[in-house]
Enzyme design. Structure first.
Site, PDB file in Angstrom:
ATOM      1  N   ASP A 304      43.297  42.105  36.278  1.00 30.66           N
ATOM      2  CA  ASP A 304      43.743  43.017  35.234  1.00 30.66           C
ATOM      3  C   ASP A 304      43.663  42.283  33.891  1.00 30.66           C
ATOM      4  O   ASP A 304      43.311  41.103  33.818  1.00 30.66           O
ATOM      5  CB  ASP A 304      45.167  43.498  35.541  1.00 30.66           C
ATOM      6  CG  ASP A 304      45.469  44.871  34.949  1.00 30.66           C
ATOM      7  OD1 ASP A 304      44.802  45.262  33.969  1.00 30.66           O
ATOM      8  OD2 ASP A 304      46.368  45.558  35.466  1.00 30.66           O
ATOM      9  N   TRP A 305      44.034  42.976  32.853  1.00 31.39           N
ATOM     10  CA  TRP A 305      43.863  42.534  31.464  1.00 31.39           C
ATOM     11  C   TRP A 305      44.447  41.131  31.226  1.00 31.39           C
ATOM     12  O   TRP A 305      45.650  40.928  31.316  1.00 31.39           O
ATOM     13  CB  TRP A 305      44.531  43.549  30.549  1.00 31.39           C
ATOM     14  CG  TRP A 305      44.305  43.358  29.086  1.00 31.39           C
ATOM     15  CD1 TRP A 305      44.990  42.506  28.271  1.00 31.39           C
ATOM     16  CD2 TRP A 305      43.360  44.038  28.256  1.00 31.39           C
ATOM     17  NE1 TRP A 305      44.537  42.605  26.976  1.00 31.39           N
ATOM     18  CE2 TRP A 305      43.529  43.543  26.930  1.00 31.39           C
ATOM     19  CE3 TRP A 305      42.389  45.000  28.483  1.00 31.39           C
ATOM     20  CZ2 TRP A 305      42.765  44.001  25.856  1.00 31.39           C
ATOM     21  CZ3 TRP A 305      41.624  45.461  27.411  1.00 31.39           C
ATOM     22  CH2 TRP A 305      41.807  44.961  26.126  1.00 31.39           C
TER      23      TRP A 305
END
Length: 744
Positions: A304-305
């Site tokens: 994820d980010w």
């Protein structure tokens, strides 16, 4: 546009590599993917494992996007041709038009083409969680929680098909969905993005959505998230520690991922959570041993980010990004959502040069990434669906039907609903005149609260209700957080015969949406009191991301409707339901709590039913999982099993007669629960094991049949392995139940 010469280039490359291999005494030619892999330099391989934010390449003027949008070609050349970046993701702040998306994706394709020095196409990826939500004008469906409330997996699959087609029109072949987290903590901000609290319902809905994405006429690659346990943060705050034992994780949270993997799931996003002190991105046991080796998942694993860097700056298990990169790679990561620089690439190159990470390990990840691109047809000339199919009337009607079947009638005292259009109706509340509250987050913008969504021409609740009742009076009354002119509200409400009160919460997702209290806001409670004190019938409509505590007002309302986030068609749907043009058929996919500190799920343990009086009063929700009313009534009789005793290898055949005893057509969700009476691990009081949604005309009846393998009654035992123990079970459908025995 990419031309057929790209494929010819790859074919020639394959022939050259195959001949070279034969010269070295290897008897079998390499596959196309292996041939491409062998053509890449070490730096280009590393680049394939990187995913960058499109913001890196988009030029801005005074901080704003120009119209038309423009990309920095020099930065694209560095990323694609020099570094071999494998993926670009995200949107430049808000939803873009089809014209802008075509420009972006075709520009990227151009610089990745062999004629420009590129070797591998770039795969574009984006969040598309209730439709192609970052493509301007696309069809917006209800969010997953509302889709789960339909208990109709065919509608969920249809959402996937529409989303896939509309994403492909925009040139986007990879989407971050479905969300397979099992949401056991309603305080968690991403609760609305899930299929609710039950593992089996999540499995059914998740596999349907995966099929819709990947098996449609214009398929996209699905990326399920967030592996694993992310939906049960101990504090309820996003990206915070999860404390789940291995037994519960395997029994409740892992099966939805496993089910979609068995349907060909192409990629998985690793959760940002830590589990028992180990960040999931660095968790070799769950990622490498369980997901890769035990389950056999061989698709792409994405972070994820900025989560690789967060191993250092948030989780503090790595002293710097170099060590964080090593940990993520050793745990099995294939691609890092970096997202705004080349730090991951530089760190990984250093690790390989130092001998800490082998190039052989890198090849395994790059092979998976190349295979994903090959399977999605990116090495051929990119084809797109006919844009005439984009946001078609057919798609809008699919979204409408999904909202109709999901919105849930929780209470209808004295049959106050459906409303009579001739009545003097007063409509109030902060969610009654807002497309943002119908759609929630991930709606043209990340948080969904911007004015962008409000400019779309779909009717709000107020406008849709006015179409039925032109004399309807509307006042906002209050915002979500600030009290309005209650004297004026009181005056208008006093002159009405029925009041529709639309309450909810401001859309929010991820960290900006962290909450400390599930109670509905004070301003809205004050508005509710102002109209409830009149003693007139009040219909409460809830547009919200999760169950908010409404115990102070629920008993005083004549009717309560849980509308979730029903999407752009939600205003029209709510009006049709409230005025009786359509019938309610939604059922809760979660337990609606009556207290902020009493967040029990339906499948709680027997000990949790014991109350302060030592009696069975410990479980007192506002409404139970699976609850939902209709404008008609359904009766059950004749529950029967084909046998009284079953071996572990048997399949149980269940039948029950369902009759529509009311005066109009309706849909009923027939829910089958099973209780294990005695087990070596404390059993849940009941577990959902099957369900079927049926439609019956007025006064009609139907015998509904279920086939349940006895193996489906297994639980994760003392050794953390699935097991079925001989003994007695109780099967329940409605108020009917039958006992049966499982024998050796």
């Amino acid at each position: 546009m990419r031309t057929p010469s790209f494929f010819l280039f790859l074919l020639l490359l394959w022939i050259v590599t195959a001949c070279s291999s034969a010269d070295q005494g290897q008897s079998e030619p390499r596959t196309e993917v292996d041939s491409i892999l062998q053509s890449l330099s070490l730096e280009e391989k590393i680049g394939q494992m990187a995913q960058l934010n499109v913001e890196v390449f988009v030029n801005r003027e005074d901080g704003k996007l120009p119209n038309p949008i423009r990309m920095d070609t020099a930065k694209l050349v560095e990323a694609i041709q020099t570094r071999g970046i494998g993926s670009i993701m995200n949107t430049a702040g808000q939803a873009l038009t089809l014209k802008d998306w075509q420009y972006i994706t075709e520009t990227i394709e151009y610089y990745a083409a062999p004629a420009q020095g590129g070797k591998v196409p770039v795969i574009y990826a984006i969040d598309a969680v209730h439709g192609a939500n970052y493509v301007a004008g696309s069809t917006l469906f209800p969010h997953q929680l509302a889709m789960a409330a339909t208990w109709n997996d065919s509608l969920v699959r249809r959402m996937g098909e529409v989303t896939a087609l509309e994403s492909r029109v925009a040139g986007i072949p990879w989407i971050f969905s479905p969300i397979l987290d099992v949401a056991r903590q309603p305080l968690w901000v991403q609760f609305f993005q899930t299929f609710g609290e039950d593992s089996y319902l999540t499995q059914r809905m998740g596999t349907a959505l995966t099929k819709g994405y990947q098996e449609s006429e214009w398929p996209v690659a699905a990326c399920a998230k967030h592996f694993v346990g992310y939906g049960f943060p101990f504090t309820g705050k996003d990206r915070t520690p999860v404390q789940i034992g291995e037994r519960a994780l395997r029994e409740l949270h892992l099966p939805a991922f496993e089910a979609s993997i068995h349907q060909g799931l192409r990629s998985i996003m690793i959760g940002s959570n830590e589990l028992d002190g180990v960040p999931m991105l660095a968790n070799e046991y769950w990622v490498q041993e369980v997901l890769r080796e035990e389950i056999g998942f061989d698709g792409v694993l994405l972070s994820d980010w900025a989560d690789v860097a967060h191993l250092s700056d948030w989780h503090r298990v790595a002293k710097d990004t170099l060590e964080a990169t090593r940990m993520a790679i050793e745990a099995g990561l294939d691609m890092a959502m970096i997202p705004n620089d080349y730090s991951f690439c530089d760190d990984l190159l250093q690790l390989i040069k130092d001998g800490t990470v082998s190039e052989f390990r890198i090849d395994a990840s790059v092979r998976r990434i190349l295979q994903l691109k090959w399977d999605m047809g990116l090495f051929d000339e990119m084809k797109r669906p006919n844009p005439d199919a984009f946001a078609s009337t057919e798609h809008s009607e699919a979204a409408y039907e999904a909202a109709v079947e999901g919105i849930t009638l929780l209470k209808n005292e004295n049959d106050i609903l459906p409303l009579d259009p001739a009545e003097h109706i007063f409509l109030t509340g902060p969610t009654a005149h807002s497309l943002a509250h119908l759609n929630g987050s991930w709606s043209r913008t990340w948080q969904g609260t911007d004015t962008v969504i409000g400019k779309e021409g779909h009717p709000r609740v107020y406008e849709a209700m006015r179409a039925f009742s032109p004399d309807l009076i509307y006042l906002e009354g209050s915002s979500v957080e600030e009290v309005g002119d209650l004297d004026r509200v009181h005056s208008q409400a006093k002159a009405s015969s029925v009041i529709v009160l639309c309450l909810g919460e401001t859309p929010a997702t991820e960290k900006p949406g962290d909450r400390r209290d599930l109670t509905i806001s004070d301003a809205q409670l004050a508005l509710a009191d102002a109209v409830l004190d009149l003693g007139k019938p009040v219909v409460l409509v809830l547009l919200q991301d999760r169950p908010q505590i409404i115990v102070e007002i629920a008993d005083r309302c004549a009717a309560v409707v849980m509308a979730y986030r029903p999407g752009n068609e939600g205003g029209r749907v709510l009006a049709d339901l409230l005025f009786g043009e359509r019938n309610f058929s939604g059922r809760l996919p979660f337990t609606y709590p009556s207290s902020v500190n009493d967040l029990m799920t339906y499948d709680h343990k027997f000990a949790e039913t014991i109350g302060p009086d030592w009696g069975p009063t410990g479980f007192q929700p506002q409404w139970e999982f699976g609850h939902g009313l209709s404008y008609t009534t359904f009766g059950y009789e004749g529950l029967s099993l084909n046998k009284e005793a079953y071996s572990i290898e048997d399949t149980m055949r269940v039948s029950i007669r369902v009759k529509n005893a009311g005066g109009r057509e309706g849909n009923e969700v027939v829910q089958v629960y099973v209780s294990d009476e005695i087990a070596s691990i404390t059993p849940s009081i009941k577990r959902l094991r099957e369900f079927k949604k049926i439609r019956l005309q007025a006064d009609a009846e139907r015998t509904v049949h279920f086939s349940i393998p006895i193996s489906a009654l297994a639980f994760v035992g003392l050794n953390n392995e699935w097991t079925i123990e001989p003994g007695w079970f109780t099967l329940k459908v409605g108020s009917l139940e039958e006992r049966f025995e499982v024998i050796d």
